[in-house]
Motif scaffolding. Structure first.
Motif, PDB file in Angstrom:
ATOM      1  N   MET A   1       0.813  -1.201   0.000  1.00  9.54           N
ATOM      2  CA  MET A   1       0.000   0.000   0.000  1.00  9.54           C
ATOM      3  C   MET A   1       0.848   1.252   0.000  1.00  9.54           C
ATOM      4  SD  MET A   1      -2.396   1.501   3.031  1.00  9.54           S
ATOM      5  CE  MET A   1      -1.007   1.616   4.097  1.00  9.54           C
TER       6      MET A   1
ATOM      7  N   VAL B   1      -0.181   8.158  -1.955  1.00  5.33           N
ATOM      8  CA  VAL B   1      -0.919   6.907  -1.756  1.00  5.33           C
ATOM      9  C   VAL B   1      -2.402   7.172  -1.991  1.00  5.33           C
ATOM     10  CG1 VAL B   1      -1.556   5.133  -0.092  1.00  5.33           C
ATOM     11  CG2 VAL B   1       0.768   6.038  -0.125  1.00  5.33           C
ATOM     12  N   SER B   2      -3.004   6.383  -2.857  1.00  7.30           N
ATOM     13  CA  SER B   2      -4.406   6.631  -3.203  1.00  7.30           C
ATOM     14  C   SER B   2      -5.321   6.261  -2.045  1.00  7.30           C
ATOM     15  CB  SER B   2      -4.801   5.818  -4.436  1.00  7.30           C
ATOM     16  OG  SER B   2      -4.867   4.446  -4.100  1.00  7.30           O
TER      17      SER B   2
ATOM     18  N   ARG C   1      -8.060   4.720  -2.360  1.00  9.53           N
ATOM     19  CA  ARG C   1      -8.496   3.348  -2.603  1.00  9.53           C
ATOM     20  C   ARG C   1      -7.520   2.340  -1.999  1.00  9.53           C
ATOM     21  NH1 ARG C   1     -10.792   1.070  -8.027  1.00  9.53           N
ATOM     22  NH2 ARG C   1     -10.772  -1.135  -7.573  1.00  9.53           N
ATOM     23  N   SER C   2      -6.220   2.591  -2.202  1.00 14.92           N
ATOM     24  CA  SER C   2      -5.201   1.689  -1.691  1.00 14.92           C
ATOM     25  C   SER C   2      -5.226   1.656  -0.155  1.00 14.92           C
ATOM     26  CB  SER C   2      -3.838   2.156  -2.203  1.00 14.92           C
ATOM     27  OG  SER C   2      -2.815   1.412  -1.613  1.00 14.92           O
ATOM     28  N   PHE C   3      -5.378   2.831   0.441  1.00 21.15           N
ATOM     29  CA  PHE C   3      -5.436   2.905   1.900  1.00 21.15           C
ATOM     30  C   PHE C   3      -6.665   2.158   2.425  1.00 21.15           C
ATOM     31  CE2 PHE C   3      -6.710   5.492   5.738  1.00 21.15           C
ATOM     32  CZ  PHE C   3      -5.777   4.926   6.586  1.00 21.15           C
TER      33      PHE C   3
ATOM     34  N   GLU D   1      -8.171  -0.321   1.031  1.00 23.98           N
ATOM     35  CA  GLU D   1      -7.949  -1.772   0.879  1.00 23.98           C
ATOM     36  C   GLU D   1      -7.184  -2.319   2.077  1.00 23.98           C
ATOM     37  OE1 GLU D   1      -7.838  -1.989  -4.007  1.00 23.98           O
ATOM     38  OE2 GLU D   1      -5.992  -2.271  -2.858  1.00 23.98           O
ATOM     39  N   PHE D   2      -6.159  -1.564   2.487  1.00 25.44           N
ATOM     40  CA  PHE D   2      -5.393  -1.945   3.672  1.00 25.44           C
ATOM     41  C   PHE D   2      -6.319  -2.014   4.889  1.00 25.44           C
ATOM     42  CE2 PHE D   2      -3.245  -0.394   7.520  1.00 25.44           C
ATOM     43  CZ  PHE D   2      -2.187  -1.281   7.641  1.00 25.44           C
TER      44      PHE D   2
ATOM     45  N   ALA E   1       1.472  -7.571   1.298  1.00 23.72           N
ATOM     46  CA  ALA E   1       0.570  -6.482   1.653  1.00 23.72           C
ATOM     47  C   ALA E   1      -0.683  -6.992   2.355  1.00 23.72           C
ATOM     48  CB  ALA E   1       0.161  -5.729   0.402  1.00 23.72           C
ATOM     49  N   PRO E   2      -1.101  -6.368   3.454  1.00 22.20           N
ATOM     50  CA  PRO E   2      -0.417  -5.254   4.104  1.00 22.20           C
ATOM     51  C   PRO E   2       0.742  -5.758   4.944  1.00 22.20           C
ATOM     52  CG  PRO E   2      -2.372  -5.833   5.327  1.00 22.20           C
ATOM     53  CD  PRO E   2      -2.326  -6.765   4.143  1.00 22.20           C
TER      54      PRO E   2
ATOM     55  N   ASP F   1       5.787  -2.433   5.653  1.00 22.10           N
ATOM     56  CA  ASP F   1       5.143  -1.151   5.374  1.00 22.10           C
ATOM     57  C   ASP F   1       4.889  -0.410   6.672  1.00 22.10           C
ATOM     58  OD1 ASP F   1       4.982  -1.492   2.653  1.00 22.10           O
ATOM     59  OD2 ASP F   1       3.043  -2.488   2.748  1.00 22.10           O
TER      60      ASP F   1
END
Ligand code: SF4
Ligand code: SF4
Length: 383
Positions: free
Chosen positions: A1, A24-25, A27-29, A31-32, A82-83, A87
């Motif tokens: 992410m 960081v988008s 959407r990506s956040f 998802e995490f 991920a996650p 990270d």
């Protein structure tokens, strides 16, 4: 992410601001956060609430002490996908001290650790891997001319919470195995006045560590645990209950040799010494190496590494649990599990009850998550 080292995290800015600056988008956040909410048993619908709590966080500080250990726990958490804990520890939290991961060495890092502990007193998370030697005044593990016990007591003093990562950190594990030449003990035998969570395993699954840290950041406290200090969201079920080979166990279809036809067919490994009926762990669900496989999936019996006083209680690894076998012996298997876990007769019953609650919670939607477990009803760690 996260975009590792994309932008330095500025003092005073929140995680949300940092992620935005790092590109960081959203959407990506999310998802995490969704993955974390699911692992924590909150359900995916809780992801926006977890995200809201997390993005308001100022950068939390983590001190990671490595005591008598093999570094397997560090390797495990750094190799999850991920996650990832990588990270998390490299981008989200401020990892101010870790002997394996930090580039610097010597007096400079010891000073940096002391400065960080003083600056963040009462607010940092202390991660501990490995056991504490107590014989010969603790001389079997020394760092910077002081015993690791001194380092532990000093770091625990200002910690908000302690994560005992791995079997060594909680029960002593391999180093405490008979005859325990260094007098190895776990953190809980030394530190009595701080909340300690037991991320059990040898090594544990990195995702469970990540989720526990996320829980702490989201709710401002460590997750609910069983009587052994293990977080219930991860250790609420037995391996045996979620095992894909369970139907073969119930049908009396067992592997007798690692190279027999039953092994090739993927039958039950109970006769090969599998400790799954006596072991609570999320291995069948979370798995390892980016959910590629896990020990039983690869054809090896569970060795029970998340249970109290592993190693001694689970060896010899290839000897089967006593007097358990055949058809429909679930009730007897529970009895064996109780006898193996030291003093755990009551604990297994409690755990069984908590497992049922855990399963019910997993099946329910977010609105049925207990109020006190919901991010919106909690003050976050940084207020
Ligand atoms: S718990 Fe296992 S993997 Fe972790 S430090 Fe101890 S021996 Fe190594
Ligand atoms: S004994 Fe082991 S391999 Fe067999 S069903 Fe139980 S956990 Fe799976």
């Amino acid at each position: 992410m996260f975009l590792r080292n994309a932008e330095p995290w500025m003092d005073g800015s929140t995680l949300g601001e940092h992620l935005e600056e790092s590109g960081v988008s959203r959407r990506s956040f999310l998802e995490f956060c969704t993955e974390m909410a699911v692992i924590l048993g909150l359900g995916s619908a809780a992801a926006p609430s977890v995200a809201k709590a997390l993005e308001a966080q100022k950068r939390p500080t983590v001190i990671w002490l490595e005591m008598q250990e093999c570094t397997g726990c560090v390797e495990s958490v750094l190799r999850t996908e991920a996650p990832t804990i990588g990270d998390l520890v490299l981008d989200v939290v401020s990892l101010d001290y870790s002997e394996t991961l930090m580039a610097a060495a010597g007096h400079a890092v010891e000073k940096a650790k002391a400065d960080s502990m003083a600056k963040n007193k009462g607010g940092y998370v202390l991660i501990v891997t490995g056991s504490v030697p107590t014989k010969e005044d603790g001389i079997y593990c020394m760092v910077a001319g002081r015993t690791i016990r001194e380092h532990l007591e000093e770091a625990a003093e200002g910690a908000a919470a302690i994560i005992a990562l791995g079997a060594c950190a909680h029960w002593g594990s391999v180093q405490a195995a008979r005859p325990n030449p260094t007098g190895a003990v776990g953190v809980r035998d030394i530190i009595k006045n701080k909340p300690i969570i037991n991320i059990a395993g040898c090594p544990p699954i990195g995702d469970v560590v990540t989720a526990s840290v996320v829980h702490f950041l989201t709710f401002g406290r460590l997750p609910s645990t069983d009587r052994e200090g293990r977080p219930l969201f991860a250790y609420g079920n037995r391996i045996h209950d979620d095992c894909p080979r369970r139907a073969h166990y119930d049908a009396g279809q067992y592997v007798e040799n690692f190279d027999d036809d039953a092994a090739r067919r993927g039958w039950c490994l109970y006769q090969m010494g599998c400790k799954g009926p006596a072991t609570y762990s999320p291995c069948p669900i979370v798995q390892w190496n980016n959910r590629t496989s896990w020990p039983i999936g690869a054809g090896h019996p569970c060795i029970g590494c998340t249970e109290p006083y592993f190693w001694d209680t689970m060896t010899p690894f290839y000897r089967r649990l006593p007097e358990v076998g055949g058809f429909g012996v679930e009730e007897r298997v529970d009895t064996i599990g109780a006898s193996l876990a030291i003093g755990a007769a009551a604990g297994v019953l409690t755990h069984a009850g908590m497992t049922v609650l855990h399963q019910i919670r997993r099946r329910k939607s977010m609105k049925q998550v207990p109020e006190h477990e919901h991010p919106a009803t909690e003050e976050s760690h940084n207020g």
